[in-house]
Design a protein around this motif. Structure first.
Motif, PDB file in Angstrom:
ATOM      1  N   VAL A  26       0.827  -1.203   0.000  1.00  0.00           N
ATOM      2  CA  VAL A  26       0.000   0.000   0.000  1.00  0.00           C
ATOM      3  C   VAL A  26       0.863   1.255   0.000  1.00  0.00           C
ATOM      4  O   VAL A  26       0.472   2.277  -0.550  1.00  0.00           O
ATOM      5  CB  VAL A  26      -0.974  -0.011   1.199  1.00  0.00           C
ATOM      6  CG1 VAL A  26      -1.661   1.310   1.360  1.00  0.00           C
ATOM      7  CG2 VAL A  26      -1.993  -1.108   1.030  1.00  0.00           C
ATOM      8  N   VAL A  27       2.060   1.176   0.549  1.00  0.00           N
ATOM      9  CA  VAL A  27       2.906   2.365   0.679  1.00  0.00           C
ATOM     10  C   VAL A  27       3.792   2.586  -0.550  1.00  0.00           C
ATOM     11  O   VAL A  27       3.916   3.722  -1.018  1.00  0.00           O
ATOM     12  CB  VAL A  27       3.765   2.275   1.961  1.00  0.00           C
ATOM     13  CG1 VAL A  27       4.825   3.339   2.000  1.00  0.00           C
ATOM     14  CG2 VAL A  27       2.880   2.370   3.190  1.00  0.00           C
ATOM     15  N   LEU A  39       5.912   6.143  -4.976  1.00  0.00           N
ATOM     16  CA  LEU A  39       6.392   6.382  -6.333  1.00  0.00           C
ATOM     17  C   LEU A  39       5.635   7.537  -6.982  1.00  0.00           C
ATOM     18  O   LEU A  39       6.246   8.437  -7.577  1.00  0.00           O
ATOM     19  CB  LEU A  39       6.225   5.102  -7.165  1.00  0.00           C
ATOM     20  CG  LEU A  39       6.637   5.183  -8.621  1.00  0.00           C
ATOM     21  CD1 LEU A  39       8.137   5.376  -8.744  1.00  0.00           C
ATOM     22  CD2 LEU A  39       6.191   3.929  -9.351  1.00  0.00           C
ATOM     23  N   LEU A  40       4.324   7.545  -6.844  1.00  0.00           N
ATOM     24  CA  LEU A  40       3.530   8.622  -7.442  1.00  0.00           C
ATOM     25  C   LEU A  40       3.765   9.954  -6.742  1.00  0.00           C
ATOM     26  O   LEU A  40       3.809  11.004  -7.400  1.00  0.00           O
ATOM     27  CB  LEU A  40       2.047   8.261  -7.414  1.00  0.00           C
ATOM     28  CG  LEU A  40       1.622   7.089  -8.297  1.00  0.00           C
ATOM     29  CD1 LEU A  40       0.138   6.834  -8.147  1.00  0.00           C
ATOM     30  CD2 LEU A  40       1.992   7.325  -9.744  1.00  0.00           C
ATOM     31  N   SER A  41       3.929   9.945  -5.428  1.00  0.00           N
ATOM     32  CA  SER A  41       4.151  11.214  -4.716  1.00  0.00           C
ATOM     33  C   SER A  41       5.505  11.811  -5.070  1.00  0.00           C
ATOM     34  O   SER A  41       5.639  13.034  -5.136  1.00  0.00           O
ATOM     35  CB  SER A  41       4.004  11.024  -3.208  1.00  0.00           C
ATOM     36  OG  SER A  41       5.054  10.244  -2.693  1.00  0.00           O
ATOM     37  N   VAL A  42       6.497  10.980  -5.306  1.00  0.00           N
ATOM     38  CA  VAL A  42       7.802  11.483  -5.752  1.00  0.00           C
ATOM     39  C   VAL A  42       7.676  12.071  -7.157  1.00  0.00           C
ATOM     40  O   VAL A  42       8.217  13.139  -7.447  1.00  0.00           O
ATOM     41  CB  VAL A  42       8.865  10.364  -5.707  1.00  0.00           C
ATOM     42  CG1 VAL A  42      10.136  10.778  -6.419  1.00  0.00           C
ATOM     43  CG2 VAL A  42       9.167   9.988  -4.266  1.00  0.00           C
ATOM     44  N   LEU A  58       5.903  15.991  -4.435  1.00  0.00           N
ATOM     45  CA  LEU A  58       5.441  16.336  -3.087  1.00  0.00           C
ATOM     46  C   LEU A  58       6.579  16.156  -2.092  1.00  0.00           C
ATOM     47  O   LEU A  58       7.472  15.340  -2.299  1.00  0.00           O
ATOM     48  CB  LEU A  58       4.252  15.452  -2.696  1.00  0.00           C
ATOM     49  CG  LEU A  58       3.028  15.551  -3.592  1.00  0.00           C
ATOM     50  CD1 LEU A  58       1.971  14.568  -3.139  1.00  0.00           C
ATOM     51  CD2 LEU A  58       2.482  16.967  -3.581  1.00  0.00           C
ATOM     52  N   ARG A  59       6.508  16.916  -0.998  1.00  0.00           N
ATOM     53  CA  ARG A  59       7.539  16.829   0.026  1.00  0.00           C
ATOM     54  C   ARG A  59       6.909  16.810   1.405  1.00  0.00           C
ATOM     55  O   ARG A  59       5.797  17.281   1.605  1.00  0.00           O
ATOM     56  CB  ARG A  59       8.460  18.037  -0.044  1.00  0.00           C
ATOM     57  CG  ARG A  59       9.266  18.122  -1.285  1.00  0.00           C
ATOM     58  CD  ARG A  59      10.003  19.417  -1.278  1.00  0.00           C
ATOM     59  NE  ARG A  59      11.225  19.321  -2.046  1.00  0.00           N
ATOM     60  CZ  ARG A  59      12.008  20.333  -2.264  1.00  0.00           C
ATOM     61  NH1 ARG A  59      11.712  21.508  -1.760  1.00  0.00           N
ATOM     62  NH2 ARG A  59      13.096  20.184  -2.967  1.00  0.00           N
ATOM     63  N   GLY A  60       7.663  16.266   2.348  1.00  0.00           N
ATOM     64  CA  GLY A  60       7.299  16.330   3.755  1.00  0.00           C
ATOM     65  C   GLY A  60       5.962  15.675   4.069  1.00  0.00           C
ATOM     66  O   GLY A  60       5.658  14.579   3.627  1.00  0.00           O
ATOM     67  N   ALA A 108       1.197  12.070   3.674  1.00  0.00           N
ATOM     68  CA  ALA A 108      -0.265  12.055   3.833  1.00  0.00           C
ATOM     69  C   ALA A 108      -0.959  11.576   2.568  1.00  0.00           C
ATOM     70  O   ALA A 108      -2.083  11.093   2.623  1.00  0.00           O
ATOM     71  CB  ALA A 108      -0.767  13.447   4.207  1.00  0.00           C
ATOM     72  N   SER A 109      -0.289  11.689   1.431  1.00  0.00           N
ATOM     73  CA  SER A 109      -0.923  11.314   0.171  1.00  0.00           C
ATOM     74  C   SER A 109      -0.561   9.913  -0.309  1.00  0.00           C
ATOM     75  O   SER A 109      -1.137   9.436  -1.281  1.00  0.00           O
ATOM     76  CB  SER A 109      -0.544  12.322  -0.915  1.00  0.00           C
ATOM     77  OG  SER A 109       0.841  12.220  -1.199  1.00  0.00           O
ATOM     78  N   VAL A 110       0.364   9.239   0.359  1.00  0.00           N
ATOM     79  CA  VAL A 110       0.854   7.947  -0.118  1.00  0.00           C
ATOM     80  C   VAL A 110      -0.262   6.907  -0.217  1.00  0.00           C
ATOM     81  O   VAL A 110      -0.446   6.281  -1.266  1.00  0.00           O
ATOM     82  CB  VAL A 110       2.009   7.454   0.785  1.00  0.00           C
ATOM     83  CG1 VAL A 110       2.282   5.994   0.589  1.00  0.00           C
ATOM     84  CG2 VAL A 110       3.261   8.260   0.523  1.00  0.00           C
TER      85      VAL A 110
END
Length: 90
Positions: free
Chosen positions: A17-18, A23-26, A30-32, A37-39
């Motif tokens: 799930v993580v 991968l998408l948040s990178v 996105l940071r921090g 929170a979005s993972v």
């Protein structure tokens, strides 16, 4: 089933799930706290969208095709957002 026996499957599910959402948040840049929170929502959304698209296309949905969908989505996001990152940092 005892807790020590249950921990490996729970750890595997947590990893599944993580990682895709990370991968998408990178790729989104996105940071921090916004990244972490979005993972999980990004993972759930990615799994849902890929299952629906592959269902319409008649492609079997399995771990390989789901992984490919996340990689393709991350590459597309990175390429689309790359010009704005160059302007912002340079």
């Amino acid at each position: 089933m005892s807790w020590p026996e249950a921990l490996p499957p729970y750890a595997l599910v947590a990893l599944l799930v993580v990682l895709p959402g990370t991968l998408l948040s990178v790729a989104l840049g996105l940071r921090g706290l916004a990244r972490w929170a979005s993972v999980v929502p990004l993972s759930v959304a990615g799994f849902s969208v890929s299952a629906v698209i592959f269902g319409f296309a008649g492609v079997p949905w399995n771990p390989l095709t789901a992984s490919a969908a996340f990689v393709v989505a991350a590459v597309v996001l990175w390429l689309v957002l790359w010009p704005s990152r160059r302007r912002r940092t340079g």
